[in-house]
Design a protein around this motif. Structure first.
Motif, PDB file in Angstrom:
ATOM      1  N   ARG A  29       5.158 -73.246  38.856  1.00 53.46           N
ATOM      2  CA  ARG A  29       5.692 -71.879  38.842  1.00 53.46           C
ATOM      3  C   ARG A  29       6.958 -71.793  37.981  1.00 53.46           C
ATOM      4  N   LEU A  30       7.819 -72.792  38.090  1.00 53.85           N
ATOM      5  CA  LEU A  30       9.037 -72.832  37.274  1.00 53.85           C
ATOM      6  C   LEU A  30       8.697 -72.986  35.792  1.00 53.85           C
ATOM      7  N   LEU A  31       7.743 -73.863  35.502  1.00 50.21           N
ATOM      8  CA  LEU A  31       7.334 -74.076  34.114  1.00 50.21           C
ATOM      9  C   LEU A  31       6.738 -72.806  33.509  1.00 50.21           C
ATOM     10  N   LEU A  32       5.932 -72.105  34.290  1.00 52.65           N
ATOM     11  CA  LEU A  32       5.315 -70.882  33.785  1.00 52.65           C
ATOM     12  C   LEU A  32       6.289 -69.720  33.710  1.00 52.65           C
ATOM     13  N   ALA A  33       7.455 -69.867  34.304  1.00 52.28           N
ATOM     14  CA  ALA A  33       8.499 -68.855  34.156  1.00 52.28           C
ATOM     15  C   ALA A  33       9.427 -69.174  32.987  1.00 52.28           C
ATOM     16  N   VAL A  34       9.759 -70.455  32.827  1.00 49.22           N
ATOM     17  CA  VAL A  34      10.717 -70.862  31.782  1.00 49.22           C
ATOM     18  C   VAL A  34      10.033 -70.989  30.418  1.00 49.22           C
ATOM     19  N   GLY A  35       8.800 -71.479  30.394  1.00 52.10           N
ATOM     20  CA  GLY A  35       8.093 -71.684  29.129  1.00 52.10           C
ATOM     21  C   GLY A  35       7.984 -70.436  28.263  1.00 52.10           C
ATOM     22  N   PRO A  36       7.532 -69.300  28.823  1.00 54.27           N
ATOM     23  CA  PRO A  36       7.490 -68.085  28.011  1.00 54.27           C
ATOM     24  C   PRO A  36       8.866 -67.599  27.561  1.00 54.27           C
ATOM     25  N   LEU A  37       9.901 -67.897  28.351  1.00 54.19           N
ATOM     26  CA  LEU A  37      11.251 -67.511  27.921  1.00 54.19           C
ATOM     27  C   LEU A  37      11.707 -68.353  26.732  1.00 54.19           C
ATOM     28  N   VAL A  38      11.314 -69.621  26.696  1.00 48.77           N
ATOM     29  CA  VAL A  38      11.594 -70.462  25.523  1.00 48.77           C
ATOM     30  C   VAL A  38      10.828 -69.918  24.323  1.00 48.77           C
ATOM     31  N   SER A  39       9.593 -69.513  24.562  1.00 47.02           N
ATOM     32  CA  SER A  39       8.792 -68.908  23.497  1.00 47.02           C
ATOM     33  C   SER A  39       9.424 -67.601  23.013  1.00 47.02           C
ATOM     34  N   LEU A  40       9.956 -66.835  23.941  1.00 43.37           N
ATOM     35  CA  LEU A  40      10.657 -65.601  23.568  1.00 43.37           C
ATOM     36  C   LEU A  40      11.888 -65.918  22.725  1.00 43.37           C
ATOM     37  N   GLY A  41      12.594 -66.979  23.085  1.00 47.05           N
ATOM     38  CA  GLY A  41      13.745 -67.406  22.279  1.00 47.05           C
ATOM     39  C   GLY A  41      13.332 -67.814  20.876  1.00 47.05           C
ATOM     40  N   ALA A  42      12.180 -68.499  20.774  1.00 46.82           N
ATOM     41  CA  ALA A  42      11.678 -68.873  19.447  1.00 46.82           C
ATOM     42  C   ALA A  42      11.289 -67.631  18.653  1.00 46.82           C
ATOM     43  N   ALA A  43      10.706 -66.644  19.328  1.00 48.89           N
ATOM     44  CA  ALA A  43      10.317 -65.409  18.639  1.00 48.89           C
ATOM     45  C   ALA A  43      11.542 -64.638  18.156  1.00 48.89           C
ATOM     46  N   LEU A  44      12.611 -64.676  18.934  1.00 46.86           N
ATOM     47  CA  LEU A  44      13.825 -63.961  18.536  1.00 46.86           C
ATOM     48  C   LEU A  44      14.520 -64.598  17.342  1.00 46.86           C
ATOM     49  N   THR A  45      14.289 -65.886  17.097  1.00 43.33           N
ATOM     50  CA  THR A  45      14.920 -66.541  15.954  1.00 43.33           C
ATOM     51  C   THR A  45      14.144 -66.333  14.653  1.00 43.33           C
ATOM     52  N   LEU A  46      12.928 -65.815  14.759  1.00 41.21           N
ATOM     53  CA  LEU A  46      12.125 -65.592  13.558  1.00 41.21           C
ATOM     54  C   LEU A  46      12.646 -64.391  12.792  1.00 41.21           C
ATOM     55  N   GLU A  47      12.749 -64.546  11.493  1.00 41.42           N
ATOM     56  CA  GLU A  47      13.219 -63.461  10.645  1.00 41.42           C
ATOM     57  C   GLU A  47      12.043 -62.868   9.893  1.00 41.42           C
ATOM     58  N   PRO A  48      11.972 -61.544   9.772  1.00 42.70           N
ATOM     59  CA  PRO A  48      10.905 -60.950   8.967  1.00 42.70           C
ATOM     60  C   PRO A  48      10.939 -61.485   7.540  1.00 42.70           C
ATOM     61  N   GLY A  49       9.774 -61.801   7.037  1.00 47.71           N
ATOM     62  CA  GLY A  49       9.658 -62.372   5.704  1.00 47.71           C
ATOM     63  C   GLY A  49       9.495 -63.880   5.705  1.00 47.71           C
ATOM     64  N   LEU A  50       9.598 -64.502   6.879  1.00 44.47           N
ATOM     65  CA  LEU A  50       9.461 -65.956   6.984  1.00 44.47           C
ATOM     66  C   LEU A  50       8.005 -66.360   6.832  1.00 44.47           C
ATOM     67  N   ASN A  51       7.745 -67.346   5.993  1.00 45.07           N
ATOM     68  CA  ASN A  51       6.425 -67.935   5.831  1.00 45.07           C
ATOM     69  C   ASN A  51       6.554 -69.430   6.041  1.00 45.07           C
ATOM     70  N   ALA A  52       5.835 -69.958   7.015  1.00 44.25           N
ATOM     71  CA  ALA A  52       5.859 -71.398   7.281  1.00 44.25           C
ATOM     72  C   ALA A  52       4.512 -71.976   6.864  1.00 44.25           C
ATOM     73  N   THR A  53       4.559 -73.028   6.071  1.00 39.55           N
ATOM     74  CA  THR A  53       3.338 -73.649   5.563  1.00 39.55           C
ATOM     75  C   THR A  53       3.375 -75.145   5.815  1.00 39.55           C
ATOM     76  N   GLN A  54       2.200 -75.730   5.759  1.00 38.29           N
ATOM     77  CA  GLN A  54       2.050 -77.172   5.943  1.00 38.29           C
ATOM     78  C   GLN A  54       0.959 -77.654   4.989  1.00 38.29           C
ATOM     79  N   PRO A  55       1.205 -78.728   4.224  1.00 37.91           N
ATOM     80  CA  PRO A  55       0.119 -79.276   3.397  1.00 37.91           C
ATOM     81  C   PRO A  55      -1.040 -79.714   4.285  1.00 37.91           C
ATOM     82  N   PHE A  56      -2.247 -79.442   3.820  1.00 37.12           N
ATOM     83  CA  PHE A  56      -3.431 -79.716   4.626  1.00 37.12           C
ATOM     84  C   PHE A  56      -4.390 -80.579   3.821  1.00 37.12           C
TER      85      PHE A  56
END
Length: 107
Positions: free
Chosen positions: A28-55
């Motif tokens: 229950r704690l993990l399922l409460a904190v995990g999405p908040l960490v994800s929300l924090g990651a979403a808030l740090t994203l800037e419009p126009g950001l493109n992340a790529t990886q060689p494949f």
């Protein structure tokens, strides 16, 4: 991979998989904190950001593209997961967490 280009969906999927392995009292704690960490990651994203990886064979994998609309949707999905994560543990079904996190991300 820094926090500024970490995909919030990857965090939600990892939280769903990790919720299968932890005891019920920590789930229950993990399922409460995990999405908040994800929300924090979403808030740090800037419009126009493109992340790529060689494949494979010189193909470039574009796993993250942020524009204003996708940023708003990421916020909505993270909030849905933050609300639904602790609530889903009331069912007592262990696999419910696995289904919730990716389903919220890809809805």
């Amino acid at each position: 991979m820094t926090m500024s280009n970490l995909h919030p969906g990857f965090i939600l999927i990892a939280v769903g998989l990790l919720a299968l392995l932890v005891p019920k009292n920590l789930r229950r704690l993990l399922l409460a904190v995990g999405p908040l960490v994800s929300l924090g990651a979403a808030l740090t994203l800037e419009p126009g950001l493109n992340a790529t990886q060689p494949f494979i064979n010189g193909i470039t994998l574009h796993y993250l593209h942020v524009d204003k609309l996708s940023w708003v949707f990421a916020l909505i999905f993270c909030m849905m997961a933050a609300i639904g994560g602790p609530a889903i543990t009331a069912t007592g079904w262990k696999l419910s967490a696995l289904w919730l996190m990716p389903a919220v991300r890809w809805a």
